[in-house]
Enzyme design. Structure first.
Site, PDB file in Angstrom:
ATOM      1  N   VAL A 109       0.864  -1.185   0.000  1.00 46.84           N
ATOM      2  CA  VAL A 109       0.000   0.000   0.000  1.00 46.84           C
ATOM      3  C   VAL A 109       0.893   1.226   0.000  1.00 46.84           C
ATOM      4  CG1 VAL A 109      -1.881   1.227   1.140  1.00 46.84           C
ATOM      5  CG2 VAL A 109      -1.702  -1.256   1.400  1.00 46.84           C
ATOM      6  N   CYS A 110       0.629   2.154  -0.912  1.00 44.39           N
ATOM      7  CA  CYS A 110       1.306   3.448  -0.942  1.00 44.39           C
ATOM      8  C   CYS A 110       2.823   3.266  -0.986  1.00 44.39           C
ATOM      9  CB  CYS A 110       0.846   4.276   0.259  1.00 44.39           C
ATOM     10  SG  CYS A 110       1.367   5.994   0.248  1.00 44.39           S
ATOM     11  N   ALA A 111       3.550   3.824  -0.005  1.00 41.81           N
ATOM     12  CA  ALA A 111       5.010   3.742  -0.003  1.00 41.81           C
ATOM     13  C   ALA A 111       5.521   2.330   0.196  1.00 41.81           C
ATOM     14  CB  ALA A 111       5.581   4.655   1.088  1.00 41.81           C
ATOM     15  N   THR A 129       1.174   3.126  -6.804  1.00 41.17           N
ATOM     16  CA  THR A 129       1.540   3.662  -5.504  1.00 41.17           C
ATOM     17  C   THR A 129       0.824   5.001  -5.373  1.00 41.17           C
ATOM     18  OG1 THR A 129       3.397   4.238  -4.040  1.00 41.17           O
ATOM     19  CG2 THR A 129       3.613   4.849  -6.363  1.00 41.17           C
TER      20      THR A 129
END
Length: 324
Positions: A109-111, A129
């Site tokens: 998730v994300c970073a 991302t």
């Protein structure tokens, strides 16, 4: 009767990992397990948390202690802190890669996508991302096909989710995969969250690249920003830059990552988004104000860049009522 083993979902804890995502995913999977059992289904989901301790990975939380660990899913959660140095990521990435070699699906998730990318498994694969990290991810790992418009990319054995709060979308995708669509929808309804299927375009802000060091292109960018790119044409940009056409077009793309036309579209749509959010002006009037004589063409462009029609965008994000 032999108990049916519960699929194990391992959440990776690391310095800076977002606590809300770790606890939120744990709660989401707990709710899904309850929903499955209320419908008479066997088992549910086992959730474990893992942290690096010395040279080894240790389980620091387990919702179903007893059986030997064999995660079906390993998740690298988002972070609100600066990215870890690559050297610190590699031991965690090796642990993820080893789990993948044993058959686990890896997710981020994300970073967390940077941690997943360090495994090397995303090479040649699509991934998403947070839109603010997309350029950095593509620059550090050019072999990855980064698509930050999508909120979740399920590529079978590798799943990536975009924004910081996209852990909820990822969680529902995994519930659907492990427990089926009925339990996924039950879980979404209970938590009052949208089922998966959204994308990031409607949330993505236009952030112009200004630190490229090309003074002539920067002068044009400042001029476009000041005018809202209304009435901007190539001749005016060439005059402002003092460059020949071929040189200007080459340097503009190199500096901004876009053609001049794409750049102007981004500025105009950003201004239209603000007008839809903050005013009651009609869509036709907003289209004209940001530089489009044809409202139909404006609507098509707005939909392409944001993923929503102007009316749907205003309904979701508007704070000043609606206009026609």
């Amino acid at each position: 009767m032999t108990a049916i083993p519960m699929p194990e979902i391992a959440l990776l804890l690391y310095d800076g990992a977002q606590a809300a995502a770790i606890h939120g995913l744990t709660d989401l999977f707990t709710v899904a397990t309850r929903m499955a059992r209320e419908r008479g289904g066997p088992g549910g989901l086992r959730v474990s948390h893992w942290r690096r301790t010395g040279d080894a990975m240790a389980c620091v939380h387990d919702s179903g202690p007893g059986p030997a660990h064999d995660p079906a899913i390993v998740i690298a959660p988002p972070s609100l802190a600066p990215l870890m140095p690559a050297a610190d990521m590699r031991p965690l990435a090796r642990w993820m890669a080893e789990a993948h070699a044993r058959g686990a699906v890896l997710a981020s998730v994300c970073a967390g996508a940077f941690l997943l990318a360090e495994t090397g498994l995303l090479a040649g694969r699509p991934a998403t991302t947070h839109w603010g990290y997309a350029g950095m991810l593509a620059g550090r790992f050019p072999e990855i096909r980064v698509d930050a418009d999508r909120l979740v990319i399920d590529d079978g054995d590798l799943i990536t989710a975009g924004g910081v709060m996209a852990w909820a979308d990822l969680g529902l995708v995994l519930v659907e995969r492990l427990l089926g669509p009925t339990i996924m929808l039950d879980t979404a309804r209970f938590l009052l969250v949208d089922p998966p299927g959204r994308d990031q375009r409607s949330y993505r802000a236009f952030i112009p690249v200004l630190g490229h060091g090309d003074a002539a292109i920067l002068k044009v960018q400042h001029g476009l920003q000041a005018s809202g790119a209304v009435g901007a044409d190539l001749a005016a940009m060439l005059a402002l830059s003092g460059l020949e056409e071929r040189t200007f077009l080459r340097r503009f793309r190199k500096a901004t990552g876009m053609t001049p036309t794409e750049y102007c579209q981004q500025i105009r749509v950003a201004n239209a988004r603000a007008a839809l959010e903050l005013t009651r002006r009609s869509v036709g009037q907003i289209a004209f104000d940001v530089g489009y004589d044809d409202p139909s063409a404006f609507r098509k462009l707005f939909q392409r860049l944001t993923g929503l029609s102007p009316g749907a965008y205003r309904k979701r994000f508007g704070r000043a009522g609606s206009g026609d």
